[in-house]
Design a protein around this motif. Structure first.
Motif, PDB file in Angstrom:
ATOM      1  N   ILE A 101       0.825  -1.206   0.000  1.00 36.65           N
ATOM      2  CA  ILE A 101       0.000   0.000   0.000  1.00 36.65           C
ATOM      3  C   ILE A 101       0.862   1.260   0.000  1.00 36.65           C
ATOM      4  CG2 ILE A 101      -1.507   1.370   1.504  1.00 36.65           C
ATOM      5  CD1 ILE A 101      -2.872  -1.380   2.157  1.00 36.65           C
ATOM      6  N   HIS A 104       1.819   2.753  -3.269  1.00 37.31           N
ATOM      7  CA  HIS A 104       0.767   3.220  -4.177  1.00 37.31           C
ATOM      8  C   HIS A 104       1.002   4.655  -4.642  1.00 37.31           C
ATOM      9  CE1 HIS A 104      -3.166   3.324  -6.007  1.00 37.31           C
ATOM     10  NE2 HIS A 104      -3.462   4.419  -5.348  1.00 37.31           N
ATOM     11  N   LYS A 117      -5.376  -4.679 -16.001  1.00 42.03           N
ATOM     12  CA  LYS A 117      -4.042  -5.287 -15.950  1.00 42.03           C
ATOM     13  C   LYS A 117      -3.267  -5.078 -17.256  1.00 42.03           C
ATOM     14  CE  LYS A 117      -4.756  -7.529 -11.893  1.00 42.03           C
ATOM     15  NZ  LYS A 117      -5.649  -6.503 -11.290  1.00 42.03           N
ATOM     16  N   TYR A 121       0.845  -1.353 -15.978  1.00 43.47           N
ATOM     17  CA  TYR A 121       0.503  -1.677 -14.593  1.00 43.47           C
ATOM     18  C   TYR A 121       1.166  -2.980 -14.163  1.00 43.47           C
ATOM     19  CZ  TYR A 121      -1.880  -3.125 -10.439  1.00 43.47           C
ATOM     20  OH  TYR A 121      -2.127  -3.554  -9.168  1.00 43.47           O
TER      21      TYR A 121
ATOM     22  N   SER B 190      -6.049  -4.841  -7.289  1.00 42.77           N
ATOM     23  CA  SER B 190      -4.983  -4.012  -7.830  1.00 42.77           C
ATOM     24  C   SER B 190      -4.489  -3.055  -6.745  1.00 42.77           C
ATOM     25  CB  SER B 190      -5.513  -3.196  -9.016  1.00 42.77           C
ATOM     26  OG  SER B 190      -6.306  -2.130  -8.550  1.00 42.77           O
ATOM     27  N   SER B 191      -3.531  -2.248  -7.116  1.00 35.72           N
ATOM     28  CA  SER B 191      -2.983  -1.289  -6.161  1.00 35.72           C
ATOM     29  C   SER B 191      -4.067  -0.322  -5.680  1.00 35.72           C
ATOM     30  CB  SER B 191      -1.841  -0.531  -6.833  1.00 35.72           C
ATOM     31  OG  SER B 191      -1.134   0.212  -5.893  1.00 35.72           O
ATOM     32  N   TYR B 192      -4.997   0.008  -6.577  1.00 31.31           N
ATOM     33  CA  TYR B 192      -6.081   0.909  -6.178  1.00 31.31           C
ATOM     34  C   TYR B 192      -6.974   0.262  -5.127  1.00 31.31           C
ATOM     35  CZ  TYR B 192      -4.770   4.336  -9.610  1.00 31.31           C
ATOM     36  OH  TYR B 192      -4.070   5.289 -10.292  1.00 31.31           O
ATOM     37  N   ARG B 194      -6.077  -1.961  -2.982  1.00 34.78           N
ATOM     38  CA  ARG B 194      -5.353  -1.954  -1.707  1.00 34.78           C
ATOM     39  C   ARG B 194      -5.448  -0.579  -1.054  1.00 34.78           C
ATOM     40  NH1 ARG B 194      -1.362  -5.202  -4.664  1.00 34.78           N
ATOM     41  NH2 ARG B 194      -0.196  -3.310  -5.094  1.00 34.78           N
TER      42      ARG B 194
END
Lengths: 257, 351
Positions: A101, A104, A117, A121, B190-192, B194
């Motif tokens: 996290i 991000h 995906k 990314y 995805s990272s979003y 999370r």
């Protein structure tokens, strides 16, 4: 080179002046500690630097940019990361997720690229994962990567919080009582760990700490707070022998007399 | 291993659609309707779970977004003649009365408009937290409904719209449901996703990890509103008639019930409980009618079903407060682990 500069910063809550005329300079590679009795305004000073509070008076600059009163996420983006006094991990998420996290903020892909995906990314996600696993390796948590963060023992949670802060690629790391609640063995390990991460990630560290053993051993300079006022600044040796500090904070000298 | 899992997912989707084919061929209109509703509630439940369960924003504005989607899709798919019949009090606004397009595009535009409305509501309302956000979003949803009641030339006001082409069939509803599951599942992993979960877990920590709270909250809210709009569009074109009263708080409550029962923050749970709630809602219909037990005749009380539902919700909240699935998900890995171990155990016994 001065990284972080705090100039004449005050924080006033209504009629209470929590911090008054706080000054600080932090250069690359330095470890500076902030000490003081409970309620002296140490965490308030932290919260002003990290953008949780907007200072009433004064200016904070980082690498020459004015960051006074910026949003916390933007300040982190610039390169100042922090940990919390009472650990604030994402408790129900896994250890690895906690660190992922914190990556991000540097993600360039937008949410559609992430959801579908797309190649950019995928590449970023792979880099993030490798970097996070590397960090967990360094703090010795790689075997616990899929455990819930809240299931870790206390000392490990502290380390995870530091690893999470490191994942944001900071230049300055603010540690709020990293040794709180640790036993002597854990404290020694922590001191060692702080040196290690400073050298490895070329960090400057500004920390609040109560453990005198840690503070005196590790700091290049120390600032002492009492009731929001800076009562002393200097090297650990100077602080130890400063009469004002002994009176206001250590106070124990009389017991030995 | 990864390819194997993708293959399994593809196979199970194909199996699902073979099931849909047989259901389409063999089931009567009543059962088909229930299955359609199940799939639509999967879409609606997931869209709400994204906002409430994954991002931790207590929002009760779903009925409003659904109304936007349902009306847009309905207006864009209704034939001119039907529009003329509907708008007998006041004629319909000019370009809309002759405008129509295929169901797919109408649905998409409905979703996008709902997303835009979600963004416009979210941008100011998401500065609030917890209960205050719930009240604000609830209020906005009511405002949307009242506006729709009064826009006579566009929505036909309180009379509602009738004779909407019933384009939603099993293929559409299940197709959209599968796309929604895949999309939201992929977003969450995805990272979003999370980042959304981080905001749910601890806003202060998330913000100090460099996550822009505002940006991510609005993003989750807008995507949720988009899918709510799509779900609303499917619902309108399934029922064939919509009016503003349909989009009261009760509708939001139904979806909330689904996500609480299924587990806030679980896609699998939402899917399971969407089916349970929708099917149980029909199966328990006998409770509304008069029941004869021996010599006893209990007169029918309409709404008895909802009493049972409320009791069910209370039991869930009291004893299983994480719902059916909590925040767990079904994954192929877990399935392998469950069945993969058995041969090993057997092999061990032989020695």
């Amino acid at each position: 080179m001065t990284l972080l500069e705090v100039k004449n910063v005050s924080m006033i809550f209504g009629g209470l002046t929590a911090v008054k005329d706080f000054n600080l300079t932090l250069s690359k590679g330095e470890i500076v500690a902030l000490i003081g009795p409970n309620g002296a305004g140490k965490t308030t000073a932290f919260n002003m630097i990290t953008g949780v509070y907007k200072p009433s008076i004064g200016q904070i600059s980082f690498k020459g940019n004015d960051i006074t009163g910026c949003r916390p996420d933007l300040i982190t983006k610039q390169g100042i990361a922090r940990t919390f006094q009472n650990i604030r991990l994402f408790k129900d998420l896994t250890v690895l997720d906690n660190v992922l996290i914190a990556n991000h903020l540097h993600l360039k892909s937008n949410f559609l690229e992430a959801t579908l995906k797309l190649p950019r990314y995928r590449r970023e996600e792979k880099e993030i994962r490798e970097k996070s696993l590397g960090l967990l390796e360094k703090v010795g948590l790689v075997n616990a990567q899929s455990e819930k963060a809240s299931s870790l023992p206390y000392g490990m949670q502290r380390r995870l919080e530091i690893a999470r802060a490191l994942a944001t690629n900071p230049e300055v790391l603010l540690l709020d009582e990293p040794a709180a609640g640790m036993n002597p063995k854990e404290t020694d390990d922590l001191t060692e760990f702080i040196y290690q991460i400073r050298d490895e990630f070329q960090l400057s560290i500004f920390m609040i700490e109560h453990h005198m053993q840690v503070v005196m051993g590790i700091s290049d300079r120390i600032t002492v707070f009492d009731h929001g006022v800076t009562i002393a600044e200097g090297t650990p040796y100077e602080i130890q022998n400063n009469q004002k500090v002994i009176e206001a904070y250590l106070g124990v000298a009389e017991d030995y007399a | 291993m990864k390819q194997k899992k993708t293959l399994l997912t593809v196979i199970s989707i194909i199996v699902l659609f073979i099931g849909v084919y047989f259901a389409d061929q063999n089931l009567d209109a009543y059962k088909t309707r229930i299955l359609n509703l199940c799939a639509i509630y999967v879409v609606l439940g997931l869209s709400m779970n994204l906002i409430n369960g994954f991002t931790g924003l207590f929002s009760l504005g779903h009925a409003g977004f659904m109304a936007v989607g349902a009306y847009t899709t309905a207006i864009l798919t209704m034939p001119d003649a039907v529009k003329g019949q509907n708008f007998f009090m006041v004629p319909m606004m000019k370009p809309l009365d002759t405008m129509h397009m295929p169901f797919f595009f109408a649905l998409l535009i409905g979703g996008i408009l709902a997303g835009v409305v979600g963004y416009l509501i979210g941008a100011p309302a998401l500065r609030l937290r917890g209960d205050y956000l719930a009240i604000a979003t609830l209020g906005f949803a009511e405002i949307i409904r009242v506006i729709f009641t009064n826009m006579q030339t566009i929505t036909n006001g309180a009379l509602g719209l009738k004779g909407i082409p019933e384009s939603s069939n099993l293929w559409w509803t299940f197709g959209v449901a599968v796309v929604t599951v895949l999309f939201i599942g992929s977003l969450i992993n995805s990272s979003y996703g999370r980042a959304f979960k981080a905001i749910r877990e601890d806003e202060i920590a998330a913000e100090s990890m460099g996550i822009s709270l505002f940006k991510h909250k609005v993003l989750a809210f807008t995507i949720g509103a988009f899918f709510a709009g799509i779900g609303g569009g499917l619902l309108g074109n399934l029922l064939g008639t919509i009016d503003p009263l349909m989009f009261r708080f009760f509708l939001t409550f139904n979806i909330l019930l689904i996500i609480i029962l299924g587990g806030m923050g679980s896609i699998t749970g939402t899917i399971i409980s969407a089916f349970i709630i929708t099917i149980a809602g029909e199966a328990l219909r006998f409770l509304d009618e008069s029941i004869t037990i021996g010599n006893f005749v209990i007169p029918g009380i309409s709404g008895m079903r909802m009493v049972v539902f409320s009791a069910l919700l209370m039991i869930v909240v009291l004893f299983f407060n994480h719902g059916i699935m909590g925040t767990n998900e079904f994954t192929w890995d877990k399935l392998f682990n469950k069945f993969g171990r058995k041969p090993l155990v057997k092999g061990g016994n032989k020695q």
